[in-house]
Design a protein around this motif. Sequence first.
Motif, PDB file in Angstrom:
ATOM      1  N   LEU A 115       0.828  -1.209   0.000  1.00 52.43           N
ATOM      2  CA  LEU A 115       0.000   0.000   0.000  1.00 52.43           C
ATOM      3  C   LEU A 115       0.866   1.264   0.000  1.00 52.43           C
ATOM      4  O   LEU A 115       0.520   2.256  -0.645  1.00 52.43           O
ATOM      5  N   THR A 116       1.990   1.224   0.684  1.00 48.21           N
ATOM      6  CA  THR A 116       2.919   2.352   0.681  1.00 48.21           C
ATOM      7  C   THR A 116       3.429   2.615  -0.735  1.00 48.21           C
ATOM      8  O   THR A 116       3.505   3.778  -1.160  1.00 48.21           O
ATOM      9  N   GLN A 117       3.764   1.548  -1.458  1.00 49.93           N
ATOM     10  CA  GLN A 117       4.245   1.694  -2.834  1.00 49.93           C
ATOM     11  C   GLN A 117       3.203   2.378  -3.715  1.00 49.93           C
ATOM     12  O   GLN A 117       3.549   3.040  -4.685  1.00 49.93           O
ATOM     13  N   ALA A 118       1.914   2.227  -3.356  1.00 54.08           N
ATOM     14  CA  ALA A 118       0.825   2.862  -4.110  1.00 54.08           C
ATOM     15  C   ALA A 118       0.417   4.197  -3.487  1.00 54.08           C
ATOM     16  O   ALA A 118      -0.589   4.781  -3.882  1.00 54.08           O
ATOM     17  N   ASN A 119       1.179   4.645  -2.489  1.00 51.54           N
ATOM     18  CA  ASN A 119       0.911   5.902  -1.786  1.00 51.54           C
ATOM     19  C   ASN A 119      -0.477   5.919  -1.123  1.00 51.54           C
ATOM     20  O   ASN A 119      -1.207   6.903  -1.183  1.00 51.54           O
ATOM     21  N   ILE A 120      -0.810   4.790  -0.484  1.00 52.52           N
ATOM     22  CA  ILE A 120      -2.082   4.650   0.220  1.00 52.52           C
ATOM     23  C   ILE A 120      -1.798   4.451   1.704  1.00 52.52           C
ATOM     24  O   ILE A 120      -1.088   3.521   2.095  1.00 52.52           O
ATOM     25  N   SER A 121      -2.370   5.316   2.523  1.00 52.50           N
ATOM     26  CA  SER A 121      -2.237   5.207   3.971  1.00 52.50           C
ATOM     27  C   SER A 121      -3.057   4.019   4.474  1.00 52.50           C
ATOM     28  O   SER A 121      -4.167   3.779   4.002  1.00 52.50           O
ATOM     29  N   ALA A 122      -2.496   3.273   5.418  1.00 48.84           N
ATOM     30  CA  ALA A 122      -3.173   2.089   5.952  1.00 48.84           C
ATOM     31  C   ALA A 122      -3.186   2.132   7.471  1.00 48.84           C
ATOM     32  O   ALA A 122      -2.159   2.379   8.100  1.00 48.84           O
ATOM     33  N   SER A 138     -11.640   7.339  -0.380  1.00 46.94           N
ATOM     34  CA  SER A 138     -11.348   7.678  -1.773  1.00 46.94           C
ATOM     35  C   SER A 138     -10.284   6.766  -2.386  1.00 46.94           C
ATOM     36  O   SER A 138     -10.159   6.687  -3.609  1.00 46.94           O
ATOM     37  N   ASP A 139      -9.520   6.064  -1.549  1.00 47.39           N
ATOM     38  CA  ASP A 139      -8.474   5.145  -2.025  1.00 47.39           C
ATOM     39  C   ASP A 139      -8.890   3.680  -1.948  1.00 47.39           C
ATOM     40  O   ASP A 139      -8.113   2.792  -2.309  1.00 47.39           O
ATOM     41  N   ALA A 140     -10.085   3.403  -1.474  1.00 45.65           N
ATOM     42  CA  ALA A 140     -10.479   2.039  -1.124  1.00 45.65           C
ATOM     43  C   ALA A 140     -10.431   1.066  -2.303  1.00 45.65           C
ATOM     44  O   ALA A 140      -9.882  -0.041  -2.169  1.00 45.65           O
ATOM     45  N   ASN A 141     -11.000   1.435  -3.424  1.00 45.77           N
ATOM     46  CA  ASN A 141     -11.005   0.510  -4.569  1.00 45.77           C
ATOM     47  C   ASN A 141      -9.598   0.250  -5.089  1.00 45.77           C
ATOM     48  O   ASN A 141      -9.246  -0.887  -5.435  1.00 45.77           O
TER      49      ASN A 141
END
Length: 154
Positions: A115-122, A138-141
């Motif tokens: 998820l970090t590689q995709a710049n998505i906070s988890a 907004s990042d869920a899908n």
Amino acid sequence: MLITTRYYFTLFFEKIGVLNMVGEVNLARLLADMSPSLSEAEFVFYSSDELDWNTIAQLDPKSVFIEEEGISLILAVDNARHLSLDDDTTYKCITLNVHSSLEAVGLTAAVSHALTQANISANVVAAYYHDHIFVNASDANRALEVLNQLSDAQ
């Protein structure tokens, strides 16, 4: 008494192989079998040092954690509408449907890295059977797609 009885029945059924309460520890299997699913509901994170347990029960939280600063809750948006929220960010929950052991090593790191590689906070919550990742709605899908790709690559 009920808890003790349930505990002994669980031990018995585990011993004869009817239940597997232990969970998976093999990282490659965890990743291959994680089968992530996205919740329809949206959630908010909320904290207060003024909540009593009756109020908490009425809010029907997805999660409760007692921190030094107060009681932190993860609440469905509909259950939190009347609260004064510091942040209006909403999250969706991705559940990893593999039964991961609490002793498993590397699952959270692998998921977080992807998820970090995709710049998505988890925001990861490990429960007894499954891990739950709260991501910005907004990042869920996109997050679900990233996790499916991670699983398929195993």
